[in-house]
Design a protein around this motif. Structure first.
Motif, PDB file in Angstrom:
ATOM      1  N   LYS B  45      41.586 -50.160 -23.261  1.00  0.00           N
ATOM      2  CA  LYS B  45      40.736 -50.154 -21.683  1.00  0.00           C
ATOM      3  C   LYS B  45      39.060 -50.471 -22.132  1.00  0.00           C
ATOM      4  O   LYS B  45      38.217 -51.358 -20.815  1.00  0.00           O
ATOM      5  N   GLY B  48      39.418 -53.829 -22.361  1.00  0.00           N
ATOM      6  CA  GLY B  48      40.393 -55.152 -21.156  1.00  0.00           C
ATOM      7  C   GLY B  48      41.476 -54.986 -21.604  1.00  0.00           C
ATOM      8  O   GLY B  48      42.018 -55.960 -20.446  1.00  0.00           O
ATOM      9  N   THR B  52      40.973 -51.784 -16.035  1.00  0.00           N
ATOM     10  CA  THR B  52      39.955 -50.809 -15.838  1.00  0.00           C
ATOM     11  C   THR B  52      38.403 -51.032 -14.765  1.00  0.00           C
ATOM     12  O   THR B  52      39.445 -51.574 -13.404  1.00  0.00           O
ATOM     13  N   GLN B 104      34.457 -47.823 -15.967  1.00  0.00           N
ATOM     14  CA  GLN B 104      34.548 -49.106 -17.512  1.00  0.00           C
ATOM     15  C   GLN B 104      32.680 -49.302 -17.595  1.00  0.00           C
ATOM     16  O   GLN B 104      32.003 -49.547 -18.360  1.00  0.00           O
ATOM     17  N   VAL B 153      32.715 -49.626 -23.902  1.00  0.00           N
ATOM     18  CA  VAL B 153      33.324 -50.960 -24.132  1.00  0.00           C
ATOM     19  C   VAL B 153      32.957 -51.742 -25.458  1.00  0.00           C
ATOM     20  O   VAL B 153      31.616 -51.483 -25.367  1.00  0.00           O
TER      21      VAL B 153
END
Lengths: 265, 445
Positions: B45, B48, B52, B104, B153
Motif C-alpha cells: 500500500k 502503490g 490506495t 495514504q 509512503v
C-alpha cells in the motif's frame, strides 16, 4: 577353516551346506586409515542348535564380525555363508534366515513395542493373523504383553532390552545374532533373557552370542571363541577350554589369561 | 508392497508423534505466510502496488473541484473518501487522519478554486494577447492544492502521485487558458480589424467568441502502453498473497530436511539402520517409504497453507489467493518441489554424521536458499549479482514456476524447465546419498 563350510552355490552343494547355519572363511576387514585390521583370517563354523559365544575385550572385532555376518558391512575379503547362502552375493536369501539383536536398542523409541514389532514383522514378510500371532507370542516370551502399547521411550532399560530381543526373534529365524543382549540391565531381566534364549535353543534355533559377562557365556554357550585383535585365539566348549588351562578355574580367569589385564579403550 | 506400506505407515506414525517436527512443518510456514503477507500487504500500500486510500477535502464549490474529484475517482486503484456534508474537516484533522495511517495521502482543494483559476487564466491570456487588464480586476493569488502524505509512503510512489496530480492540474490549467483564449482572441482580432479597416468595417461588427471544443481527453495525439513481460496473454502484478503463499510454502516444504535428515541420523545412532540392513528388504524400500510419507505430509502442508491464502487471508483484508486455471501443472510443480526437498533431506541425513550437524546445517542452508531464491525479497528487487546467484536456488525454481502459473498465465509447457531442474536436483541428491550409503556399508559409521 572347518571342512563343512561350503563355497559352492549350486543347489546340490547348497543342500549339503544347508545343515551348516554359519560358515565364515578367511574373513578380513580393514577400515580405512586403521593401524591394523579389525578382522584377520577369521574363521568360524557353527552347527545347528548351537549357542556360539564370541568373547573378547573391547575392539577385539566382535561387533565388526557380527555386522559382516548379518550383511550390514562388507568384508575386505573372505566369505560368510548362512545355510549355504553367501551374505554378499545372495544377501536377500541369507537375510531371510537370520535375526539380529543389536548391541544398541535398535527400535523406534516413539512407537510402542507392538508398533515396532508390527513394523519389523512386516519387513520380515509376516502379515495378517500370522503377524498378530507372532507378535503376541513374542511379547509373551519376553514378558511384555501387558505393556505392549506403551511407547518404548517409557520403558525401563530391562524392558527395552527385552523388546530389542523380541524384534530380533519375531519371525522365528533359524539363526540369531545377539550382540551383548544383556548389557546394562538388572539381574531379573538378564535372567529372563537367558531363560528365553535357552528355550529358543531347545527349539532348534542357532545363536551367535557376544558378551562381556563370562559367567553368562559359561552358563549359556555350547561353544565359544575367545577373540583378540581381530582373530580367534582359542575356541571350544567352555568346559574343554577350562580343561585345557588347568590354572584357570572358570571362563573369566581364562579370558583374562588369554587377553591380558591391560586396559582396552 | 506390504513392506513399502509398512515403512510409509511407520514414518507417518513417527511424524505424528513428533510435535516439534509438526510445528516446523505446519505451524511455522502457516504463521510466516500470515504475518509476512499481512505486513507486505501494508508495504504494498505504501508503494502503490495495492489499493490506495485517499482523503479528499473539496472546499471548492465550482466545476474544477468536481473535475479533480472525478479524475481521482477514475484513476483506478484509488479509494477516494470525502467527508460527509455535515462533517467539519479542517487541515488539522486531515493531517491527523493521515498520521494515523487511515489514508495514504490527503488532498485539500481550496475554497474558490474554480473562480480563482479562471480569473488567473483570463489574466494570463489577456497579458499574452497584450490586452488591457479588465477594469476593476486585481492580481489574484495562485491557488494552492495542499497534499498530505503518510510518512510511510515510499519516496518513489510519493513522486509518482505528485507528478500525476501535477499533470492533472496542468491539464486543467491548459483547458482554462484555452477557454479564456477562445473568449479573448475574437476581441483581439476585432480590435485589430477595427484598426486596419477603419470605416470599411461596419460600426457594429464584432466577431463571435471562438467555439473551441476543449474536451480532448478522449482524443490523445500521442499515447503509451504499459505491457507486462508475461509468457501468457494476460499479464498482471502478483499480489502479496500470490507472492507469499507459494514462497513460504516452499520454505516450509524445504524445512522437512530437518525431520527427514534427523530420522536417518537417529536410525544410524540408535542402531536401527543396522537392524534394517539385516532385514530381507532392500534399503531402497525403506528410503522410498520415507519419500512417500514425506511427500504425503508436504501435500497436506501445501493444501493447508494454500487454504490459508484462499480463505483465511481474505478475512484479514488481503485479496484471495488466485492460482490461475492450470491446477494439474500446479500439482506437478508442487510434487517436484517436494521431491527436491526430500532428496535434499535424504542427502543431508546420509552425509552428515550427527543430529546437531543436521539441525544447524539443514535450516541454515534452507534459509540461505530461500533468501537468494526470492522468498524473502523478490528476485527482481535484488542486485544484479544476487539475481545471477538466485538461479542456483531450488526454491527460486519452484517459486518461479508457481508465479508463472499464478500470475504470468503460464502452463506446463512454460514451467517444464523449472520442473526438470527440481527433479534433477532430487536425483542428484539421491545419487550423492547413495555414494555415502555405500561408503557406510563399506566402512561402517
Amino acid at each position: 577353516m572347518n571342512a563343512c563350510a561350503s563355497k559352492a552355490n549350486d543347489p546340490s552343494d547348497r543342500a549339503m551346506a544347508v545343515k551348516i547355519p554359519l560358515a565364515v572363511t578367511d574373513l578380513v576387514k580393514i577400515y580405512p586409515k586403521a593401524a591394523q585390521p579389525a578382522l584377520q583370517n577369521f574363521n568360524l563354523a557353527v552347527g545347528s542348535g548351537e549357542i556360539y559365544g564370541l568373547l573378547g575385550p573391547n575392539g577385539a572385532g566382535k561387533t565388526t564380525a557380527i555386522s559382516i555376518m548379518t550383511a550390514g558391512l562388507l568384508p575386505t575379503s573372505g566369505q560368510v555363508e548362512i545355510y549355504g547362502w553367501d551374505v554378499v552375493r545372495h544377501r536377500r536369501q541369507a537375510r531371510r534366515l537370520i535375526g539380529l539383536v543389536p548391541q544398541d536398542i535398535a527400535l523406534y523409541a516413539e512407537l510402542t513395542a507392538r508398533e515396532n514389532l508390527s513394523f519389523f514383522g512386516r519387513l520380515y514378510g509376516l502379515k495378517g493373523s500370522e503377524l498378530g500371532d507372532r507378535i503376541a507370542e513374542t511379547l509373551q516370551l519376553v514378558g511384555l504383553t501387558g505393556k505392549a502399547d506403551q511407547a518404548v521411550s517409557r520403558y525401563s532399560g530391562g524392558m527395552k532390552r527385552r523388546v530389542n530381543l523380541a524384534a530380533g526373534i519375531l519371525h522365528a529365524p533359524r539363526l540369531v545374532f545377539l550382540d551383548e543382549p544383556t548389557v546394562g540391565i538388572d539381574a531379573q531381566s538378564r535372567n529372563l533373557i537367558l531363560e528365553k534364549l535357552l528355550i529358543l535353543k531347545d527349539g532348534g534355533t542357532t545363536m551367535i552370542y557376544t558378551t562381556h559377562y563370562m559367567e553368562e557365556a559359561q552358563q549359556l554357550c555350547t561353544r565359544a571363541a575367545v577373540m583378540d585383535e581381530g582373530r580367534v585365539i582359542e575356541e571350544g566348549s567352555p568346559g574343554s577350554l577350562i580343561h585345557k588351562h588347568p590354572d584357570c578355574g572358570n571362563l573369566g580367569e581364562l579370558f583374562l589369561k588369554l587377553t591380558g589385564k591391560h586396559l582396552r579403550d | 508392497m506390504t513392506k513399502l506400506l509398512a515403512t510409509v505407515y511407520k514414518e507417518l506414525l513417527l511424524l505424528q508423534r513428533d510435535r516439534g517436527g509438526l510445528l516446523v512443518l505446519f505451524a511455522m510456514p502457516a504463521v510466516l505466510v500470515l504475518v509476512i503477507t499481512l505486513v507486505q500487504e501494508n508495504v504494498l500500500k505504501t508503494v502503490g502496488e495495492s489499493e490506495t486510500r485517499i482523503l479528499l477535502v473539496n472546499r471548492d464549490a465550482g466545476e474544477l473541484g468536481a473535475l479533480v474529484e472525478q479524475k481521482l475517482a477514475d484513476a483506478g486503484k484509488l479509494t477516494v473518501r470525502k467527508p460527509a456534508a455535515d462533517e467539519e474537516f479542517d487541515e488539522q484533522l486531515v493531517r491527523a487522519a493521515i498520521d494515523r495511517g487511515d489514508f495514504q495521502f490527503g488532498v485539500v482543494l481550496p475554497d474558490g478554486l474554480t473562480k480563482t483559476v479562471r480569473h488567473k487564466a483570463r489574466q494570463a491570456v489577456r497579458g499574452s494577447l497584450s490586452l488591457e487588464p479588465e477594469p476593476g480586476s486585481q492580481t489574484a493569488q495562485t491557488p494552492v492544492i495542499r497534499l498530505y502524505f503518510d510518512p510511510a509512503v515510499i519516496g518513489g510512489y510519493r513522486s509518482a502521485v505528485r507528478s500525476s496530480l501535477q499533470l492533472m492540474v496542468q491539464g486543467i490549467e491548459v483547458n482554462e487558458k484555452l477557454d479564456a483564449l477562445g473568449q479573448l482572441l475574437p476581441l483581439k482580432i476585432n480590435a485589430a480589424l477595427q484598426k486596419e479597416m477603419g470605416d470599411f468595417l461596419p460600426e457594429d461588427f464584432t466577431l463571435p467568441p471562438a467555439d473551441l471544443q476543449l474536451d480532448w481527453g478522449d482524443a490523445p495525439v500521442l499515447t503509451f502502453e504499459e505491457a507486462a513481460a508475461s509468457t501468457g496473454s494476460a499479464g498482471s502484478i502478483p499480489t502479496s498473497v500470490q507472492q507469499n503463499v507459494p514462497a513460504w510454502t516452499l520454505f516450509g516444504i524445504f524445512f522437512i530436511v530437518l525431520p527427514l535428515a534427523g530420522s536417518l541420523i537417529k536410525e544410524r545412532r540408535d542402531g536401527t539402520f543396522f537392524r534394517l540392513l539385516s532385514l530381507p528388504v532392500p534399503y531402497l524400500t525403506v528410503i522410498v517409504g520415507k519419500i512417500i510419507a514425506y511427500v504425503l505430509v508436504c501435500i497436506m502442508q501445501i493444501v493447508a497453507i494454500y487454504g490459508i491464502g484462499r480463505f483465511l487471508l481474505p478475512l484479514l483484508g488481503t485479496p484471495p489467493l488466485e492460482m490461475g486455471p492450470e491446477l494439474p501443472a500446479i500439482l506437478i510443480v508442487a510434487i517436484s518441489a517436494v521431491l527436491a526437498a526430500t532428496g535434499y533431506g535424504i542427502m543431508l541425513g546420509t552425509v552428515l554424521r550427527t543430529y546437531e550437524q543436521a539441525s544447524m546445517f539443514g535450516p541454515i542452508s534452507v534459509v540461505i536458499a530461500a533468501a537468494i531464491g526470492g522468498v524473502m525479497v523478490p528476485v527482481y528487487a535484488m542486485p544484479k549479482i544476487m539475481q545471477q546467484i538466485s538461479i542456483l536456488s531450488p526454491l527460486s525454481w519452484g517459486l518461479d514456476a508457481f508465479l508463472d502459473l499464478f500470475v504470468r498465465g503460464g502452463n506446463l509447457k512454460t514451467v517444464w524447465p523449472e520442473v526438470a531442474a527440481l527433479l534433477a536436483f532430487f536425483l542428484a541428491n539421491l545419487a550423492v546419498a547413495r555414494i555415502y550409503f555405500l561408503r557406510r556399508v563399506q566402512n561402517k559409521g
